[in-house]
Scaffold this motif. Structure first.
Motif, PDB file in Angstrom:
ATOM      1  N   LEU A 240     -86.420  -3.718 -60.032  1.00  0.00           N
ATOM      2  CA  LEU A 240     -86.667  -3.855 -61.393  1.00  0.00           C
ATOM      3  C   LEU A 240     -85.798  -3.671 -62.327  1.00  0.00           C
ATOM      4  CD1 LEU A 240     -89.957  -3.625 -62.487  1.00  0.00           C
ATOM      5  CD2 LEU A 240     -89.232  -4.113 -64.088  1.00  0.00           C
ATOM      6  N   ILE A 241     -85.579  -2.421 -62.196  1.00  0.00           N
ATOM      7  CA  ILE A 241     -84.903  -1.830 -63.829  1.00  0.00           C
ATOM      8  C   ILE A 241     -83.849  -1.748 -63.368  1.00  0.00           C
ATOM      9  CG2 ILE A 241     -83.920  -0.149 -65.090  1.00  0.00           C
ATOM     10  CD1 ILE A 241     -87.028   1.594 -64.248  1.00  0.00           C
ATOM     11  N   ALA A 242     -82.937  -1.999 -62.082  1.00  0.00           N
ATOM     12  CA  ALA A 242     -81.872  -2.098 -62.683  1.00  0.00           C
ATOM     13  C   ALA A 242     -81.773  -4.253 -62.749  1.00  0.00           C
ATOM     14  CB  ALA A 242     -81.331  -2.884 -60.601  1.00  0.00           C
ATOM     15  N   ALA A 243     -82.091  -4.792 -62.778  1.00  0.00           N
ATOM     16  CA  ALA A 243     -82.142  -6.175 -62.752  1.00  0.00           C
ATOM     17  C   ALA A 243     -83.074  -6.541 -64.055  1.00  0.00           C
ATOM     18  CB  ALA A 243     -83.203  -7.052 -62.009  1.00  0.00           C
ATOM     19  N   LEU A 244     -83.318  -5.683 -65.423  1.00  0.00           N
ATOM     20  CA  LEU A 244     -83.645  -5.752 -66.607  1.00  0.00           C
ATOM     21  C   LEU A 244     -82.314  -5.722 -67.407  1.00  0.00           C
ATOM     22  CD1 LEU A 244     -87.141  -4.349 -66.393  1.00  0.00           C
ATOM     23  CD2 LEU A 244     -86.971  -6.738 -67.085  1.00  0.00           C
ATOM     24  N   LEU A 245     -81.568  -4.687 -66.722  1.00  0.00           N
ATOM     25  CA  LEU A 245     -80.505  -3.865 -66.964  1.00  0.00           C
ATOM     26  C   LEU A 245     -79.126  -4.677 -67.311  1.00  0.00           C
ATOM     27  CD1 LEU A 245     -80.973   0.202 -66.520  1.00  0.00           C
ATOM     28  CD2 LEU A 245     -80.731  -1.428 -68.874  1.00  0.00           C
ATOM     29  N   VAL A 246     -79.291  -5.076 -66.238  1.00  0.00           N
ATOM     30  CA  VAL A 246     -76.854  -6.683 -65.525  1.00  0.00           C
ATOM     31  C   VAL A 246     -77.464  -7.439 -66.385  1.00  0.00           C
ATOM     32  CG1 VAL A 246     -75.878  -6.915 -63.334  1.00  0.00           C
ATOM     33  CG2 VAL A 246     -77.429  -4.927 -63.371  1.00  0.00           C
ATOM     34  N   PRO A 247     -77.145  -7.877 -66.992  1.00  0.00           N
ATOM     35  CA  PRO A 247     -76.263  -9.264 -67.947  1.00  0.00           C
ATOM     36  C   PRO A 247     -76.609 -10.303 -66.731  1.00  0.00           C
ATOM     37  CG  PRO A 247     -75.603  -7.532 -68.733  1.00  0.00           C
ATOM     38  CD  PRO A 247     -75.431  -6.994 -68.053  1.00  0.00           C
ATOM     39  N   GLY A 248     -77.772 -11.288 -67.303  1.00  0.00           N
ATOM     40  CA  GLY A 248     -78.152 -12.079 -66.882  1.00  0.00           C
ATOM     41  C   GLY A 248     -78.312 -12.857 -65.344  1.00  0.00           C
ATOM     42  N   SER A 249     -79.538 -11.159 -65.224  1.00  0.00           N
ATOM     43  CA  SER A 249     -79.584 -11.896 -63.941  1.00  0.00           C
ATOM     44  C   SER A 249     -81.048 -11.446 -63.296  1.00  0.00           C
ATOM     45  CB  SER A 249     -80.117  -9.769 -63.164  1.00  0.00           C
ATOM     46  OG  SER A 249     -78.726  -8.943 -63.420  1.00  0.00           O
ATOM     47  N   ARG A 250     -81.944 -12.480 -62.374  1.00  0.00           N
ATOM     48  CA  ARG A 250     -83.394 -12.799 -62.507  1.00  0.00           C
ATOM     49  C   ARG A 250     -83.246 -12.950 -60.904  1.00  0.00           C
ATOM     50  NH1 ARG A 250     -84.548 -18.631 -63.888  1.00  0.00           N
ATOM     51  NH2 ARG A 250     -86.637 -19.120 -63.520  1.00  0.00           N
ATOM     52  N   ILE A 251     -84.405 -11.627 -60.161  1.00  0.00           N
ATOM     53  CA  ILE A 251     -84.697 -11.577 -58.723  1.00  0.00           C
ATOM     54  C   ILE A 251     -86.071 -11.961 -58.454  1.00  0.00           C
ATOM     55  CG2 ILE A 251     -82.796  -9.204 -58.820  1.00  0.00           C
ATOM     56  CD1 ILE A 251     -85.778  -8.004 -58.857  1.00  0.00           C
ATOM     57  N   LEU A 252     -86.455 -11.610 -57.362  1.00  0.00           N
ATOM     58  CA  LEU A 252     -87.732 -11.965 -56.699  1.00  0.00           C
ATOM     59  C   LEU A 252     -88.181 -10.769 -56.022  1.00  0.00           C
ATOM     60  CD1 LEU A 252     -90.226 -13.682 -57.143  1.00  0.00           C
ATOM     61  CD2 LEU A 252     -89.404 -14.481 -55.070  1.00  0.00           C
ATOM     62  N   LEU A 253     -89.687  -9.629 -56.562  1.00  0.00           N
ATOM     63  CA  LEU A 253     -90.202  -8.816 -55.370  1.00  0.00           C
ATOM     64  C   LEU A 253     -91.078  -9.300 -54.814  1.00  0.00           C
ATOM     65  CD1 LEU A 253     -88.940  -6.226 -58.051  1.00  0.00           C
ATOM     66  CD2 LEU A 253     -87.804  -6.405 -56.115  1.00  0.00           C
TER      67      LEU A 253
END
Ligand code: S3P
Length: 445
Positions: A240-253
């Motif tokens: 979750l934090i990885a996706a917040l930090l890496v610009p342009g990310s979009r993930i589903l958990l």
């Protein structure tokens, strides 16, 4: 094992299902072993901590069968084990099991030794030994720590006012209450995770919860049931934090437990990220009425530093290493206070994270009950997990946004709670190298 995490070259994307909840898996294995009949566990966390609890129940006479993705536990008739019960690194395992065994009728007359690894043997056990002793338990500690020698005997319930908001202490007393005469009432100073209170009724035991007081009437018998374990929000916090930090990310958990006594991290993040960056889509109620959701995470711009409200600390207690990593790259200053419990986790998480973040050039000031972190650039460097799974994963995530690769020594510890962590990060597009895979040293790694 050493990880080398490279700065992300593009956005993270994809879907993952985080591993089963550690707290609920411990309880499912433990209650299944105590319960008459069969318990079927779906989604059990196959991590080192929860396997240690399952193995302890087996050593105590529970039958354990793995059938595909489920585990069947046939319990109810315990006997003395052949040797010490080794709970490894698991604080939940040793504290809950000590409570559960302290008055267990069929074990009276036996002498049980509960122990663990070097980290667990350094963690405070007086917080359970003292109140359990007031119920009539016979427990000898080693200068307030494990090994613990338990001589099960008749217990009586009582009224307990805890000095610390600890679900482990609360649960140890409630589980002792199952084999005690009369009512056991536990009053917490603030909310702590309530998985025990939610799951015991599924095993046929009524728990009376009134505000901060949880109570049950003993003696009470458990009956086997089916438990579906939701995904672990504490583990999900890393991608979750990885996706917040890496610009342009979009993930589903997918399928993450969002129990309101555990969701402090979501409340804290709401103050650090743009609205809409973390979207919670409630999907269903899991076993023991645990709320479950899919979390959609989008990187929507810079993360802001925050003065974290001390009331949220017990609700996010396991997420502070990850939040400290996030704070290291946030704009502005993050202040954590009222979090002295972090010093008695798998490591002293305040001291360890301060030391490791400084190695990456982060400005951190340590306080007795927290830390102040000034966000900025994170340098490439080599850090150490210090025997703590969550420290290892927090530092790994930081490698995705550092100026160069971050190497993490002692990454074997990740298997404590999230054996698939590296695979999941890679599935989202992260570049992670693993050196010395499979290498595990015996004690202090
Ligand atoms: C847990 C309770 C928390 C938490 C731990 C799991 C549990 O500890 O840090 O990882 O499963 O009850 P405390 O209750 O000691 O705060």
């Amino acid at each position: 094992m050493r990880l080398r995490v490279h700065p992300a070259r593009g956005p993270l994307a994809g879907e993952i299902t985080p591993p089963g909840d550690k707290s609920i898996s411990h309880r499912a294995a433990l209650f299944g072993g105590l319960a008459d009949g069969e318990t079927e566990i779906v989604g059990f966390l196959e991590g080192e901590d929860t396997r240690a609890t399952l193995a302890a129940m087996q050593a105590l006479g529970a039958e354990v069968e793995r059938r595909g993705d489920r585990i069947l536990v046939r319990g109810g008739r315990l006997h003395a084990p052949n040797g010490p019960l080794d709970l490894g690194n698991a604080g939940t395992g040793i504290r809950l099991l000590t409570g559960a065994l302290a008055g267990r009728p069929e074990l009276r007359g036996a002498e049980l030794v509960l122990t663990g690894d070097a980290s667990l043997r350094a963690r405070p056990m007086a917080r359970i030994v003292e109140p359990l002793t007031r119920m009539g338990a016979s427990i000898e500690s080693t200068a307030g720590c494990a090994p613990l020698t338990v001589r099960p005997r008749a217990l009586t319930g009582g009224h307990f006012e805890l000095g610390v908001a600890s679900a482990q202490v609360k649960s140890a007393l409630l589980l002792a209450g199952l084999s005690a005469e009369g009512r056991t009432e536990v009053v917490s100073p603030a909310p702590s995770r309530d998985h025990t209170e939610r799951l015991l009724p599924a095993f046929g035991v009524d728990v009376d919860v009134q505000g901060l007081c949880a109570a049950l009437q003993g003696p009470a018998k458990l009956t086997g049931t089916k438990v579906t374990v939701p995904g672990d929000l504490s583990s999900a916090t890393f991608p979750l934090i990885a996706a917040l930090l890496v610009p342009g990310s979009r993930i589903l958990l997918r399928g993450v437990g969002i129990n309101p006594t555990r969701d402090g991290v979501l409340q804290i993040l709401a103050g650090m990220v743009e609205s809409g960056a973390v979207e919670v889509r409630r999907v269903e109620g899991g076993a023991g009425d645990e709320p479950v959701a899919d979390l959609e995470i989008r990187s929507l711009g810079p993360v802001r530093g925050l003065d974290i409200s001390p009331e949220l600390v017990p609700l996010a207690i396991d997420e502070f290493p990850a939040l400290m990593a996030l704070a290291a790259v946030a704009a502005g200053t993050t202040r954590i206070r009222g979090a002295e419990e972090l010093r008695v986790k798998e490591s002293d998480r305040i001291a360890v994270m301060t030391t490791q973040l400084r190695r990456l050039g982060v400005e951190v000031e340590e306080a007795p009950d927290g830390a102040t972190i000034v966000g900025g650039a994170v340098r490439a460097g080599r850090v150490d997990a210090a025997g703590d799974h969550r420290v290892a994963m927090s530092l790994a995530v930081l490698g995705l946004v550092a100026e160069g690769p971050v190497e993490i020594d002692g990454a074997d510890w990740i298997a404590t709670s999230y054996p698939g962590f590296v695979d999941d990060l890679r599935a989202l597009g992260a570049e992670v190298e693993v050196e010395n895979e499979g290498h595990v040293e015996v004690e202090e790694r």
